[in-house]
Design an enzyme around this catalytic site. Structure first.
Site, PDB file in Angstrom:
ATOM      1  N   LYS B  50       0.808  -1.220   0.000  1.00  0.00           N
ATOM      2  CA  LYS B  50       0.000   0.000   0.000  1.00  0.00           C
ATOM      3  C   LYS B  50       0.841   1.270   0.000  1.00  0.00           C
ATOM      4  O   LYS B  50       0.392   2.320  -0.455  1.00  0.00           O
ATOM      5  CB  LYS B  50      -0.927  -0.006   1.218  1.00  0.00           C
ATOM      6  CG  LYS B  50      -2.052  -1.032   1.133  1.00  0.00           C
ATOM      7  CD  LYS B  50      -3.128  -0.584   0.154  1.00  0.00           C
ATOM      8  CE  LYS B  50      -4.381  -1.446   0.278  1.00  0.00           C
ATOM      9  NZ  LYS B  50      -5.445  -0.982  -0.636  1.00  0.00           N
ATOM     10  N   SER B  75      -8.677  -0.169   6.484  1.00  0.00           N
ATOM     11  CA  SER B  75      -8.644  -1.165   7.559  1.00  0.00           C
ATOM     12  C   SER B  75      -7.241  -1.283   8.130  1.00  0.00           C
ATOM     13  O   SER B  75      -7.010  -2.021   9.061  1.00  0.00           O
ATOM     14  CB  SER B  75      -9.118  -2.524   7.045  1.00  0.00           C
ATOM     15  OG  SER B  75      -8.183  -3.053   6.139  1.00  0.00           O
TER      16      SER B  75
END
Lengths: 321, 321
Positions: B50, B75
């Site tokens: 990410k 999340s």
């Protein structure tokens, strides 16, 4: 034993060795109070740096000699390195291992195609067993550290450190190396002498098994009273080698010792923060980087995490340390 | 959204992203019955791929816009990526996280300098909260996957796969990608379309949360009945994105689903054999590589291990799986 031999080993290893990255985490920097980089040799083939030296030594043998097969004695990581290097060269290998070595290492060595001969560490002499078998079968002994081509192979780790550090703009650092017989430490020191002369190589050992630290102080080869009883089995040897010690004496700065608890804590932090698995013996350099920042002179340390072959129960112990 | 945007993102990420290696083990090859390579994005900064997309998106903002700060909802892994990318750009970040996200991820996001706002996954709408705060403070929303610069950043992982596979002589392979909203999968697919056109990109999802697999079959965006209750929290989203789905539809081959038990087993094997820590959601592609060899058409698979941010108890569960 010189730099050019390391370059030659590097050429032979090209396309075989894994170029391990330099890892870091701001969380580890915070603990150490300085920048910490980790060279994760646990990610090397067979889970430790030993593959470099083993492949270097096997590949350097004359074809006819090599074809007869090789033999090695090892507590485990050198064993796996030699087994895989032998298999990759299409030759047979016999590995003499202590019967109390971690089961993972014995199983893996067998699975890599080696014939494993177990011996009793307290009552049998592994050198004698090795000499007998190698003579009987005309095998070439691949020594674990006191052998020029092995030192040259381990030195390829130092070539990578120099290049990767340069890419990160790091010129000045303490390079902390988990130290057993000194093959990795002396190889890295020779590589950095040429490629990164402002770096200081520092051997790291577990408390109570600090033969190299003491040898560097006294200026002569010192011995451990025993090689038994350390969690850091992978890097415990009786004493530094006849070849490795003079190199370390000439090139290395003072050694550092850490406790077993600190090694376990470093394993936990490596898991949490770097997402790598390291074994106790492979964690002492990171432990020194994290917990002995006062003993390193630059604001940047590079710790070699030399191996990751750890049994499940020991790893779980580290996670709860 | 095209290949050139990935190249541009790669230029911006140069010197920032970590080029993760390709790992392998003969033991994993034996289990799969074919050659298995793993791209360990758990070793990426912040422990997951990410970071690539987050840095790409933050770095692509106009200076004045960026200076006001960014906001993200996640999340956990996207959160950490955005937090670090923001810190590296010297700007502030607000991260909206579900209150039941792994504690490690919440703590790490805060430690990376972000302001964390928690919400209740069942009773609150994160999009609404995000829109309100970003409007109040004039922050730019960095979406987790359905955003061209994020897809471009994730695509840099594909550029590396193409180059590293070529260095290993691999031209033909199934590339298995842990798939949530499809940012990583579509980015890799776009990169490989250009750089390694003989590779087949295959999304992998946990059983019961297979929105992308079903969408690829039906040809339209399908939804999961819920996003709650999966161990693979990192990669569970309601449905593929408006941008990512058409890319995946055009370029991806059939998806594969694995069970949670298989993901846990893959975590254990990654620890034992590759010495890396991966989280359940980051393990589904490796699980597919190891346990669904019959569903991949080439004799070589490359599995992306997308992240490694796992709580201690879940990791211990995997070790005993």
């Amino acid at each position: 034993m010189d730099y050019n031999r390391i370059r030659a080993a590097n050429d032979r290893l090209m396309g075989h060795k894994r170029v391990t990255p330099l890892l870091s985490s701001p969380f580890l920097d915070d603990i150490a109070g300085k920048r910490v980089f980790v060279k994760p040799e646990c990610l090397q083939h067979t889970g430790s740096f030993k593959y470099r030296g083993a492949f270097s030594a096997v590949s350097a043998l004359p074809d006819e000699t090599r074809a007869k097969g090789v033999i090695a004695f090892s507590s485990g990581n050198h064993a796996q390195g030699v087994a895989l290097a032998a298999r990759q060269h299409g030759i047979s290998s016999v590995i003499i291992m202590p019967a109390d070595a971690p089961k993972t290492k014995i199983d893996n060595t067998r699975a890599l195609g080696a014939e494993v001969v177990l011996y009793d560490r307290e009552h049998e002499d592994r050198d004698e067993i090795g000499a007998r078998i190698s003579q009987e079968r005309d095998l070439t002994l691949i020594k674990p550290f006191d052998e020029p081509e092995v030192i040259a192979g381990q030195g390829t780790c130092g070539l990578e450190i120099a290049q990767q550090a340069a890419e990160l703009g790091i010129k000045d650092a303490d390079v902390l190396v988990c130290c057993g017989g000194g093959g990795l430490t002396s190889g890295i020191a020779l590589a950095l002498e040429q490629d990164a002369p402002n770096m200081r190589v520092r051997p790291v050992e577990p408390e109570g098994f600090d033969d190299v630290c003491r040898s560097l102080i006294s200026g002569q080869i010192e011995r451990n009273p025993t090689t038994l009883g350390s969690l850091c089995d992978a890097i415990v040897t009786l004493s530094p080698g006849q070849l490795t010690f003079p190199i370390m004496q000439r090139l290395c700065h003072a050694g550092i010792t850490v406790t077993e608890e600190q090694a376990l804590h470093a394993m936990q932090l490596a898991h949490d923060r770097l997402k790598i698995t390291i074994e106790p013996g492979g964690a002492v350099a990171l432990a020194a980087a994290l917990f002995y920042g006062d003993q390193t002179s630059s604001d940047c340390v590079i710790a070699v995490a030399s191996g990751g072959n750890v049994d499940r129960d020991m790893f779980e112990r580290a996670l709860t340390a």
